[in-house]
Scaffold this motif. Structure first.
Motif, PDB file in Angstrom:
ATOM      1  N   ILE A 136       0.969  -1.082   0.070  1.00  0.00           N
ATOM      2  CA  ILE A 136       0.050  -0.119   0.155  1.00  0.00           C
ATOM      3  C   ILE A 136       0.843   1.085   0.035  1.00  0.00           C
ATOM      4  CG2 ILE A 136      -1.715   1.586   1.367  1.00  0.00           C
ATOM      5  CD1 ILE A 136      -2.910  -1.121   2.288  1.00  0.00           C
ATOM      6  N   LEU A 137       0.909   2.044  -1.127  1.00  0.00           N
ATOM      7  CA  LEU A 137       1.676   3.219  -0.965  1.00  0.00           C
ATOM      8  C   LEU A 137       0.849   4.437  -0.718  1.00  0.00           C
ATOM      9  CD1 LEU A 137       2.838   2.653  -4.910  1.00  0.00           C
ATOM     10  CD2 LEU A 137       3.947   1.729  -2.912  1.00  0.00           C
ATOM     11  N   LYS A 138      -0.434   4.538  -0.667  1.00  0.00           N
ATOM     12  CA  LYS A 138      -0.997   5.378  -0.087  1.00  0.00           C
ATOM     13  C   LYS A 138      -2.347   5.252  -0.041  1.00  0.00           C
ATOM     14  CE  LYS A 138      -2.192  10.537  -0.801  1.00  0.00           C
ATOM     15  NZ  LYS A 138      -1.803  11.603  -1.680  1.00  0.00           N
ATOM     16  N   LYS A 139      -2.967   5.640   1.381  1.00  0.00           N
ATOM     17  CA  LYS A 139      -4.271   5.385   1.728  1.00  0.00           C
ATOM     18  C   LYS A 139      -5.201   6.627   1.373  1.00  0.00           C
ATOM     19  CE  LYS A 139      -3.624   2.098   5.263  1.00  0.00           C
ATOM     20  NZ  LYS A 139      -3.832   1.723   6.813  1.00  0.00           N
ATOM     21  N   TYR A 140      -6.531   6.361   0.580  1.00  0.00           N
ATOM     22  CA  TYR A 140      -6.943   7.429   0.184  1.00  0.00           C
ATOM     23  C   TYR A 140      -8.472   7.267   1.037  1.00  0.00           C
ATOM     24  CZ  TYR A 140      -4.321   8.136  -3.711  1.00  0.00           C
ATOM     25  OH  TYR A 140      -3.323   8.444  -4.701  1.00  0.00           O
ATOM     26  N   LYS A 141      -9.031   6.118   1.687  1.00  0.00           N
ATOM     27  CA  LYS A 141     -10.077   5.950   2.496  1.00  0.00           C
ATOM     28  C   LYS A 141      -9.879   4.670   2.951  1.00  0.00           C
ATOM     29  CE  LYS A 141     -15.199   5.966   2.207  1.00  0.00           C
ATOM     30  NZ  LYS A 141     -16.055   6.043   1.411  1.00  0.00           N
ATOM     31  N   ASP A 142     -10.085   4.404   4.243  1.00  0.00           N
ATOM     32  CA  ASP A 142      -9.976   3.207   5.094  1.00  0.00           C
ATOM     33  C   ASP A 142     -10.920   3.276   6.100  1.00  0.00           C
ATOM     34  OD1 ASP A 142      -8.701   1.018   6.145  1.00  0.00           O
ATOM     35  OD2 ASP A 142      -6.970   1.792   6.803  1.00  0.00           O
ATOM     36  N   HIS A 143     -11.549   2.011   6.184  1.00  0.00           N
ATOM     37  CA  HIS A 143     -12.648   1.836   7.128  1.00  0.00           C
ATOM     38  C   HIS A 143     -13.873   2.897   6.910  1.00  0.00           C
ATOM     39  CE1 HIS A 143      -9.431  -0.640   8.726  1.00  0.00           C
ATOM     40  NE2 HIS A 143     -10.612  -1.645   9.020  1.00  0.00           N
ATOM     41  N   GLY A 144     -14.133   3.278   5.965  1.00  0.00           N
ATOM     42  CA  GLY A 144     -15.158   4.244   5.434  1.00  0.00           C
ATOM     43  C   GLY A 144     -14.429   5.874   6.155  1.00  0.00           C
ATOM     44  N   THR A 145     -13.380   5.917   6.269  1.00  0.00           N
ATOM     45  CA  THR A 145     -12.760   7.326   6.713  1.00  0.00           C
ATOM     46  C   THR A 145     -12.024   7.776   5.467  1.00  0.00           C
ATOM     47  OG1 THR A 145     -12.973   6.865   8.990  1.00  0.00           O
ATOM     48  CG2 THR A 145     -11.446   8.509   8.230  1.00  0.00           C
ATOM     49  N   ILE A 146     -12.164   9.030   4.908  1.00  0.00           N
ATOM     50  CA  ILE A 146     -11.435   9.512   3.905  1.00  0.00           C
ATOM     51  C   ILE A 146     -10.053   9.886   4.771  1.00  0.00           C
ATOM     52  CG2 ILE A 146     -11.029  11.275   2.301  1.00  0.00           C
ATOM     53  CD1 ILE A 146     -14.328  11.321   1.933  1.00  0.00           C
ATOM     54  N   MET A 147      -9.132   9.692   4.109  1.00  0.00           N
ATOM     55  CA  MET A 147      -7.766   9.946   4.913  1.00  0.00           C
ATOM     56  C   MET A 147      -7.024  11.012   4.136  1.00  0.00           C
ATOM     57  SD  MET A 147      -7.477   7.127   6.668  1.00  0.00           S
ATOM     58  CE  MET A 147      -5.753   7.100   7.524  1.00  0.00           C
ATOM     59  N   THR A 148      -7.275  11.414   2.957  1.00  0.00           N
ATOM     60  CA  THR A 148      -6.399  12.487   2.554  1.00  0.00           C
ATOM     61  C   THR A 148      -7.602  13.624   2.252  1.00  0.00           C
ATOM     62  OG1 THR A 148      -6.972  11.506   0.006  1.00  0.00           O
ATOM     63  CG2 THR A 148      -4.920  11.058   0.982  1.00  0.00           C
ATOM     64  N   LYS A 149      -7.160  14.996   2.581  1.00  0.00           N
ATOM     65  CA  LYS A 149      -8.206  15.969   2.485  1.00  0.00           C
ATOM     66  C   LYS A 149      -7.603  16.809   1.088  1.00  0.00           C
ATOM     67  CE  LYS A 149     -10.300  15.157   6.273  1.00  0.00           C
ATOM     68  NZ  LYS A 149     -11.249  14.356   6.559  1.00  0.00           N
ATOM     69  N   LYS A 150      -8.431  17.170   0.457  1.00  0.00           N
ATOM     70  CA  LYS A 150      -8.437  17.938  -0.836  1.00  0.00           C
ATOM     71  C   LYS A 150      -7.742  19.303  -0.410  1.00  0.00           C
ATOM     72  CE  LYS A 150     -11.269  15.776  -4.348  1.00  0.00           C
ATOM     73  NZ  LYS A 150     -11.789  16.207  -5.569  1.00  0.00           N
ATOM     74  N   TYR A 151      -6.543  19.925  -1.282  1.00  0.00           N
ATOM     75  CA  TYR A 151      -6.233  21.037  -1.167  1.00  0.00           C
ATOM     76  C   TYR A 151      -7.416  22.106  -1.353  1.00  0.00           C
ATOM     77  CZ  TYR A 151      -3.477  25.228  -1.886  1.00  0.00           C
ATOM     78  OH  TYR A 151      -3.107  26.485  -1.821  1.00  0.00           O
ATOM     79  N   GLU A 152      -7.408  22.773  -0.510  1.00  0.00           N
ATOM     80  CA  GLU A 152      -8.401  24.214  -0.700  1.00  0.00           C
ATOM     81  C   GLU A 152      -7.547  25.226  -0.941  1.00  0.00           C
ATOM     82  OE1 GLU A 152     -11.862  24.619   1.387  1.00  0.00           O
ATOM     83  OE2 GLU A 152     -11.999  22.459   1.896  1.00  0.00           O
ATOM     84  N   ASP A 153      -7.918  26.034  -2.161  1.00  0.00           N
ATOM     85  CA  ASP A 153      -7.291  27.562  -2.470  1.00  0.00           C
ATOM     86  C   ASP A 153      -7.692  28.284  -1.395  1.00  0.00           C
ATOM     87  OD1 ASP A 153      -5.646  29.540  -3.001  1.00  0.00           O
ATOM     88  OD2 ASP A 153      -5.959  28.987  -5.195  1.00  0.00           O
ATOM     89  N   THR A 154      -7.068  28.859  -0.251  1.00  0.00           N
ATOM     90  CA  THR A 154      -7.801  29.879   0.298  1.00  0.00           C
ATOM     91  C   THR A 154      -7.405  31.401   0.139  1.00  0.00           C
ATOM     92  OG1 THR A 154      -5.938  29.576   1.972  1.00  0.00           O
ATOM     93  CG2 THR A 154      -7.748  28.306   2.352  1.00  0.00           C
ATOM     94  N   ARG A 155      -6.646  31.396  -0.902  1.00  0.00           N
ATOM     95  CA  ARG A 155      -6.298  32.681  -1.335  1.00  0.00           C
ATOM     96  C   ARG A 155      -7.493  33.580  -1.936  1.00  0.00           C
ATOM     97  NH1 ARG A 155      -1.712  31.666  -5.646  1.00  0.00           N
ATOM     98  NH2 ARG A 155      -3.665  29.855  -6.346  1.00  0.00           N
ATOM     99  N   GLU A 156      -7.458  34.727  -1.672  1.00  0.00           N
ATOM    100  CA  GLU A 156      -8.474  35.653  -2.041  1.00  0.00           C
ATOM    101  C   GLU A 156      -8.523  35.763  -3.664  1.00  0.00           C
ATOM    102  OE1 GLU A 156     -10.078  40.380  -1.560  1.00  0.00           O
ATOM    103  OE2 GLU A 156      -8.868  39.267   0.029  1.00  0.00           O
ATOM    104  N   MET A 157      -9.679  35.666  -4.199  1.00  0.00           N
ATOM    105  CA  MET A 157      -9.709  35.742  -5.598  1.00  0.00           C
ATOM    106  C   MET A 157      -9.502  37.195  -6.054  1.00  0.00           C
ATOM    107  SD  MET A 157     -12.678  34.536  -8.347  1.00  0.00           S
ATOM    108  CE  MET A 157     -12.401  32.532  -8.273  1.00  0.00           C
ATOM    109  N   ILE A 158      -8.997  37.464  -7.055  1.00  0.00           N
ATOM    110  CA  ILE A 158      -8.718  38.945  -7.692  1.00  0.00           C
ATOM    111  C   ILE A 158      -9.549  38.841  -8.948  1.00  0.00           C
ATOM    112  CG2 ILE A 158      -7.113  40.584  -8.461  1.00  0.00           C
ATOM    113  CD1 ILE A 158      -5.376  39.632  -6.192  1.00  0.00           C
ATOM    114  N   THR A 159     -10.415  39.902  -9.186  1.00  0.00           N
ATOM    115  CA  THR A 159     -11.056  40.023 -10.604  1.00  0.00           C
ATOM    116  C   THR A 159     -10.738  41.213 -11.217  1.00  0.00           C
ATOM    117  OG1 THR A 159     -13.250  40.683  -9.379  1.00  0.00           O
ATOM    118  CG2 THR A 159     -12.794  38.348  -9.892  1.00  0.00           C
TER     119      THR A 159
END
Length: 160
Positions: A136-159
């Protein structure tokens, strides 16, 4: 009520029994008695903690090992499975369908340690015909629990 208790504690074995009783709309004593009864009957076999070992400094690898065996007359796969699951390194052993007979989940400190176990112990057992090891190289979900959290871009959007 039994199925509801099992469904809830499978996801959170640390739930407070008072909270469980409230969720199910039952007296706490009934929940306590039912849990004790299920433990005595072997329905509840244990309580476990899910750990993300990648977030610790502890070196650990997990391998899935497919094992082909010759079933023993009168015992089928049970006695060879028992010989395998008695090793302390073995976390789980399953009888499976498909090209292999048993799936063994093994924990070790290194790839070499797991390889030595397979070569020196598992492959030398009577009735073991062949093995295939998958790490096993990386666990994404184990026993119903998601092990990796997606990266969320928290930077302020500039338009513009």
């Amino acid at each position: 009520m039994r199925e509801q208790i099992l469904t809830i504690i499978e996801k959170n074995s640390r739930i407070d029994l008072k909270e469980l009783a409230i969720l199910l709309g039952a007296p706490e004593i009934d929940i306590v008695n039912e849990m004790q009864k299920m433990e005595e009957e072997g329905v509840i076999c244990g309580y476990h903690t899910l750990i993300d070992w990648e977030k610790t400094s502890i070196e650990k690898v997990t391998a899935l090992i497919e094992v082909r065996v010759t079933p023993q007359r009168g015992q089928g796969f049970d006695s060879i499975a028992e010989r395998i699951y008695k090793y302390p390194e073995v976390r789980a052993t399953y009888l499976i369908s498909g090209g292999y007979d048993l799936l063994v989940i093994l924990d070790g400190k290194s790839l070499n340690e797991v390889a030595r176990f397979v070569t020196d112990k598992l492959s030398t057992l009577d009735y073991v015909l062949s093995t295939a090891t998958h790490f096993i190289l990386k666990k994404y979900k184990d026993h119903g629990t998601i092990m990796t959290k997606k990266y969320e871009d928290t930077r302020e959007m500039i338009t513009p």
